[in-house]
Design a protein around this motif. Structure first.
Motif, PDB file in Angstrom:
ATOM      1  N   ARG A  34       0.811  -1.218   0.000  1.00  0.00           N
ATOM      2  CA  ARG A  34       0.000   0.000   0.000  1.00  0.00           C
ATOM      3  C   ARG A  34       0.845   1.269   0.000  1.00  0.00           C
ATOM      4  O   ARG A  34       0.372   2.333  -0.334  1.00  0.00           O
ATOM      5  CB  ARG A  34      -0.933   0.025   1.209  1.00  0.00           C
ATOM      6  CG  ARG A  34      -1.880  -1.145   1.280  1.00  0.00           C
ATOM      7  CD  ARG A  34      -2.931  -1.061   0.171  1.00  0.00           C
ATOM      8  NE  ARG A  34      -3.847  -2.174   0.251  1.00  0.00           N
ATOM      9  CZ  ARG A  34      -3.842  -3.219  -0.566  1.00  0.00           C
ATOM     10  NH1 ARG A  34      -2.957  -3.299  -1.519  1.00  0.00           N
ATOM     11  NH2 ARG A  34      -4.702  -4.190  -0.421  1.00  0.00           N
ATOM     12  N   ASN A  35       2.100   1.146   0.429  1.00  0.00           N
ATOM     13  CA  ASN A  35       3.011   2.289   0.496  1.00  0.00           C
ATOM     14  C   ASN A  35       4.371   1.877  -0.046  1.00  0.00           C
ATOM     15  O   ASN A  35       4.717   0.695  -0.038  1.00  0.00           O
ATOM     16  CB  ASN A  35       3.161   2.777   1.942  1.00  0.00           C
ATOM     17  CG  ASN A  35       1.860   3.291   2.508  1.00  0.00           C
ATOM     18  OD1 ASN A  35       1.293   4.222   1.986  1.00  0.00           O
ATOM     19  ND2 ASN A  35       1.384   2.664   3.567  1.00  0.00           N
ATOM     20  N   LEU A  36       5.137   2.864  -0.454  1.00  0.00           N
ATOM     21  CA  LEU A  36       6.462   2.597  -1.021  1.00  0.00           C
ATOM     22  C   LEU A  36       7.540   3.292  -0.208  1.00  0.00           C
ATOM     23  O   LEU A  36       7.279   4.350   0.337  1.00  0.00           O
ATOM     24  CB  LEU A  36       6.518   3.083  -2.470  1.00  0.00           C
ATOM     25  CG  LEU A  36       5.535   2.419  -3.410  1.00  0.00           C
ATOM     26  CD1 LEU A  36       5.600   3.071  -4.768  1.00  0.00           C
ATOM     27  CD2 LEU A  36       5.792   0.935  -3.516  1.00  0.00           C
ATOM     28  N   PRO A  37       8.740   2.759  -0.104  1.00  0.00           N
ATOM     29  CA  PRO A  37       9.137   1.443  -0.586  1.00  0.00           C
ATOM     30  C   PRO A  37       8.701   0.355   0.388  1.00  0.00           C
ATOM     31  O   PRO A  37       8.659   0.572   1.604  1.00  0.00           O
ATOM     32  CB  PRO A  37      10.658   1.531  -0.639  1.00  0.00           C
ATOM     33  CG  PRO A  37      11.008   2.480   0.468  1.00  0.00           C
ATOM     34  CD  PRO A  37       9.865   3.480   0.499  1.00  0.00           C
ATOM     35  N   THR A  38       8.350  -0.801  -0.137  1.00  0.00           N
ATOM     36  CA  THR A  38       7.962  -1.955   0.668  1.00  0.00           C
ATOM     37  C   THR A  38       8.764  -3.148   0.192  1.00  0.00           C
ATOM     38  O   THR A  38       8.927  -3.350  -1.003  1.00  0.00           O
ATOM     39  CB  THR A  38       6.456  -2.241   0.529  1.00  0.00           C
ATOM     40  OG1 THR A  38       5.724  -1.125   1.037  1.00  0.00           O
ATOM     41  CG2 THR A  38       6.050  -3.477   1.301  1.00  0.00           C
ATOM     42  N   VAL A  39       9.247  -3.953   1.128  1.00  0.00           N
ATOM     43  CA  VAL A  39       9.971  -5.182   0.806  1.00  0.00           C
ATOM     44  C   VAL A  39       9.109  -6.356   1.256  1.00  0.00           C
ATOM     45  O   VAL A  39       8.669  -6.420   2.405  1.00  0.00           O
ATOM     46  CB  VAL A  39      11.349  -5.237   1.513  1.00  0.00           C
ATOM     47  CG1 VAL A  39      12.023  -6.587   1.284  1.00  0.00           C
ATOM     48  CG2 VAL A  39      12.231  -4.103   1.042  1.00  0.00           C
ATOM     49  N   VAL A  40       8.882  -7.275   0.321  1.00  0.00           N
ATOM     50  CA  VAL A  40       8.160  -8.504   0.608  1.00  0.00           C
ATOM     51  C   VAL A  40       9.089  -9.657   0.240  1.00  0.00           C
ATOM     52  O   VAL A  40       9.560  -9.731  -0.895  1.00  0.00           O
ATOM     53  CB  VAL A  40       6.850  -8.602  -0.203  1.00  0.00           C
ATOM     54  CG1 VAL A  40       6.112  -9.891   0.125  1.00  0.00           C
ATOM     55  CG2 VAL A  40       5.966  -7.392   0.044  1.00  0.00           C
ATOM     56  N   VAL A  41       9.358 -10.547   1.180  1.00  0.00           N
ATOM     57  CA  VAL A  41      10.202 -11.708   0.923  1.00  0.00           C
ATOM     58  C   VAL A  41       9.277 -12.895   0.677  1.00  0.00           C
ATOM     59  O   VAL A  41       8.432 -13.221   1.515  1.00  0.00           O
ATOM     60  CB  VAL A  41      11.154 -11.993   2.107  1.00  0.00           C
ATOM     61  CG1 VAL A  41      11.977 -13.241   1.858  1.00  0.00           C
ATOM     62  CG2 VAL A  41      12.051 -10.795   2.362  1.00  0.00           C
ATOM     63  N   VAL A  42       9.446 -13.512  -0.484  1.00  0.00           N
ATOM     64  CA  VAL A  42       8.622 -14.646  -0.889  1.00  0.00           C
ATOM     65  C   VAL A  42       9.519 -15.871  -0.960  1.00  0.00           C
ATOM     66  O   VAL A  42      10.589 -15.832  -1.569  1.00  0.00           O
ATOM     67  CB  VAL A  42       7.964 -14.361  -2.262  1.00  0.00           C
ATOM     68  CG1 VAL A  42       7.098 -15.525  -2.693  1.00  0.00           C
ATOM     69  CG2 VAL A  42       7.156 -13.068  -2.209  1.00  0.00           C
ATOM     70  N   ASP A  43       9.075 -16.980  -0.352  1.00  0.00           N
ATOM     71  CA  ASP A  43       9.906 -18.185  -0.347  1.00  0.00           C
ATOM     72  C   ASP A  43       9.826 -18.928  -1.683  1.00  0.00           C
ATOM     73  O   ASP A  43       9.127 -18.508  -2.610  1.00  0.00           O
ATOM     74  CB  ASP A  43       9.548 -19.092   0.829  1.00  0.00           C
ATOM     75  CG  ASP A  43       8.159 -19.714   0.737  1.00  0.00           C
ATOM     76  OD1 ASP A  43       7.544 -19.712  -0.355  1.00  0.00           O
ATOM     77  OD2 ASP A  43       7.678 -20.216   1.768  1.00  0.00           O
ATOM     78  N   ALA A  44      10.534 -20.034  -1.776  1.00  0.00           N
ATOM     79  CA  ALA A  44      10.618 -20.794  -3.024  1.00  0.00           C
ATOM     80  C   ALA A  44       9.270 -21.366  -3.451  1.00  0.00           C
ATOM     81  O   ALA A  44       9.066 -21.668  -4.624  1.00  0.00           O
ATOM     82  CB  ALA A  44      11.636 -21.920  -2.874  1.00  0.00           C
TER      83      ALA A  44
END
Length: 70
Positions: A34-44
């Protein structure tokens, strides 16, 4: 993030999503950005492993998160 990618030499992928590009907007909805900057870590497996609050994240915190994500 770019320094982490260089330091970890391909142990993970980085996807930068441009908020002004209409084609990328689905990613914002899919990952709850919803806001920047945003970090999302996605697994394998494609699951969200960690969602950071908007803002700049310290190298050490990102490194620990990536090292613990499979």
């Amino acid at each position: 993030i770019e320094k982490l990618q260089k330091d970890r030499k391909g142990n993970f992928n980085i996807a930068f999503v441009d908020a002004t590009n209409q084609a990328n907007q689905r990613a914002f909805y899919d990952y709850g950005v919803r806001n920047l900057p945003t970090v999302v870590v996605v697994d394998a497996k494609g699951k969200i492993a960690r969602y950071f609050p908007p803002g700049i994240q310290p190298y050490e915190v990102l490194a620990q998160t990536l090292d613990g994500t499979k």
